[in-house]
Scaffold this motif. Structure first.
Motif, PDB file in Angstrom:
ATOM      1  N   LYS A   1       0.828  -1.205   0.000  1.00 46.03           N
ATOM      2  CA  LYS A   1       0.000   0.000   0.000  1.00 46.03           C
ATOM      3  C   LYS A   1       0.863   1.257   0.000  1.00 46.03           C
ATOM      4  O   LYS A   1       0.571   2.229  -0.706  1.00 46.03           O
TER       5      LYS A   1
ATOM      6  N   ARG B   1      -5.239  -7.406  -4.959  1.00 39.88           N
ATOM      7  CA  ARG B   1      -6.182  -8.521  -5.062  1.00 39.88           C
ATOM      8  C   ARG B   1      -5.592  -9.672  -5.860  1.00 39.88           C
ATOM      9  O   ARG B   1      -5.696 -10.844  -5.473  1.00 39.88           O
ATOM     10  N   ASP B   2      -4.924  -9.347  -6.979  1.00 37.76           N
ATOM     11  CA  ASP B   2      -4.328 -10.388  -7.818  1.00 37.76           C
ATOM     12  C   ASP B   2      -3.178 -11.096  -7.093  1.00 37.76           C
ATOM     13  O   ASP B   2      -3.045 -12.322  -7.171  1.00 37.76           O
TER      14      ASP B   2
ATOM     15  N   GLY C   1       2.176   2.174  -3.446  1.00 32.81           N
ATOM     16  CA  GLY C   1       1.228   2.568  -4.478  1.00 32.81           C
ATOM     17  C   GLY C   1       0.655   1.451  -5.323  1.00 32.81           C
ATOM     18  O   GLY C   1       0.096   1.721  -6.391  1.00 32.81           O
ATOM     19  N   PHE C   2       0.754   0.211  -4.854  1.00 33.92           N
ATOM     20  CA  PHE C   2       0.098  -0.861  -5.593  1.00 33.92           C
ATOM     21  C   PHE C   2      -1.414  -0.647  -5.518  1.00 33.92           C
ATOM     22  O   PHE C   2      -1.967  -0.350  -4.468  1.00 33.92           O
ATOM     23  N   SER C   3      -2.087  -0.807  -6.650  1.00 30.64           N
ATOM     24  CA  SER C   3      -3.531  -0.584  -6.700  1.00 30.64           C
ATOM     25  C   SER C   3      -4.275  -1.705  -5.975  1.00 30.64           C
ATOM     26  O   SER C   3      -3.727  -2.780  -5.708  1.00 30.64           O
ATOM     27  N   LYS C   4      -5.543  -1.452  -5.675  1.00 33.30           N
ATOM     28  CA  LYS C   4      -6.369  -2.486  -5.058  1.00 33.30           C
ATOM     29  C   LYS C   4      -6.452  -3.720  -5.952  1.00 33.30           C
ATOM     30  O   LYS C   4      -6.456  -4.854  -5.463  1.00 33.30           O
ATOM     31  N   ALA C   5      -6.532  -3.489  -7.255  1.00 32.64           N
ATOM     32  CA  ALA C   5      -6.602  -4.620  -8.195  1.00 32.64           C
ATOM     33  C   ALA C   5      -5.309  -5.422  -8.159  1.00 32.64           C
ATOM     34  O   ALA C   5      -5.342  -6.667  -8.183  1.00 32.64           O
ATOM     35  N   ASP C   6      -4.167  -4.726  -8.109  1.00 33.13           N
ATOM     36  CA  ASP C   6      -2.879  -5.426  -8.033  1.00 33.13           C
ATOM     37  C   ASP C   6      -2.796  -6.273  -6.766  1.00 33.13           C
ATOM     38  O   ASP C   6      -2.376  -7.433  -6.805  1.00 33.13           O
TER      39      ASP C   6
END
Length: 204
Positions: A143, A153-154, A146-151
């Motif tokens: 977090k 999740r994957d 800057g990893f996205s929520k989608a990243d």
């Protein structure tokens, strides 16, 4: 470079004699606090210890010969890295952690304070304990970087498929490589595991 920090000392190998073929290369904007040490490499292994940019090495931490340390690595007080270790970018080490020689620590991993690491640590993983076990993913670090929520999740889905599913580990890894073949972050973990010749830290 703070008081009593020593960079470029010869490897701690009995009988080793100083030679110009034993080198240490340090990147930009690194900080070495009091009594931190980083040794040069062994010529028969290439002779080079490398530390990347923007690393923060706290009091009494040690980087041994022939290590390759990435960028933005943080080592808290008295962390000890044996020789021939590879550390990816953005790895954080809690105080008093120690890592066995020839280990690999994947990028964005977290090594908890006091952990004794004798197996490789996957990218994005978080390990704790003696001997260190995989406790999950480095969610705080992901977090912060800057990893996205989608990243996230994957990465979490691939982690569960590899480490928490039914059946044998090798079969889960093979299945995950098929299910996540189009996902670069998942495949980074899978490729890291496949490329190593040492055991991987797994959940306890």
């Amino acid at each position: 470079l703070h008081p009593h920090a020593v960079l470029g000392g010869v490897p701690q190998v009995i009988g080793f004699e100083s030679t110009p073929d034993s080198r240490l290369v340090v990147g930009e904007n690194c900080v070495f606090r009091e009594y931190a040490t980083a040794h040069s490499g062994m010529p028969k292994f290439g002779g080079l210890t490398v530390i990347g940019n923007n690393c923060f090495v706290m009091i009494g931490a040690h980087i041994a010969h022939d290590n390759h340390i990435g960028n933005n690595v943080v080592m808290a007080n008295n962390v000890s890295l044996a020789g021939h270790i590879t550390v990816g970018d953005n790895v954080w080490f809690g105080g008093l952690a120690a890592v066995h020689q020839f280990s690999r620590i994947g990028r964005n991993a977290f090594v908890g304070g006091g952990a004794i690491v004798v197996e490789d640590v996957i990218p994005f993983g978080s390990v704790v304990g003696n001997h260190a076990k995989l406790s999950g993913l480095n969610m705080v670090g992901l977090k912060r970087r800057g990893f996205s929520k989608a990243d996230i999740r994957d990465i979490r889905a691939a982690y569960k498929a590899i480490f928490l599913g039914d059946g044998l580990f090798k079969d889960r890894l093979e299945q995950a490589s098929q299910d996540y073949a189009e996902n670069p972050l998942a495949m980074e973990i899978i490729t890291f595991i496949r490329e190593g010749d040492r055991p991987i830290c797994k959940p306890g």
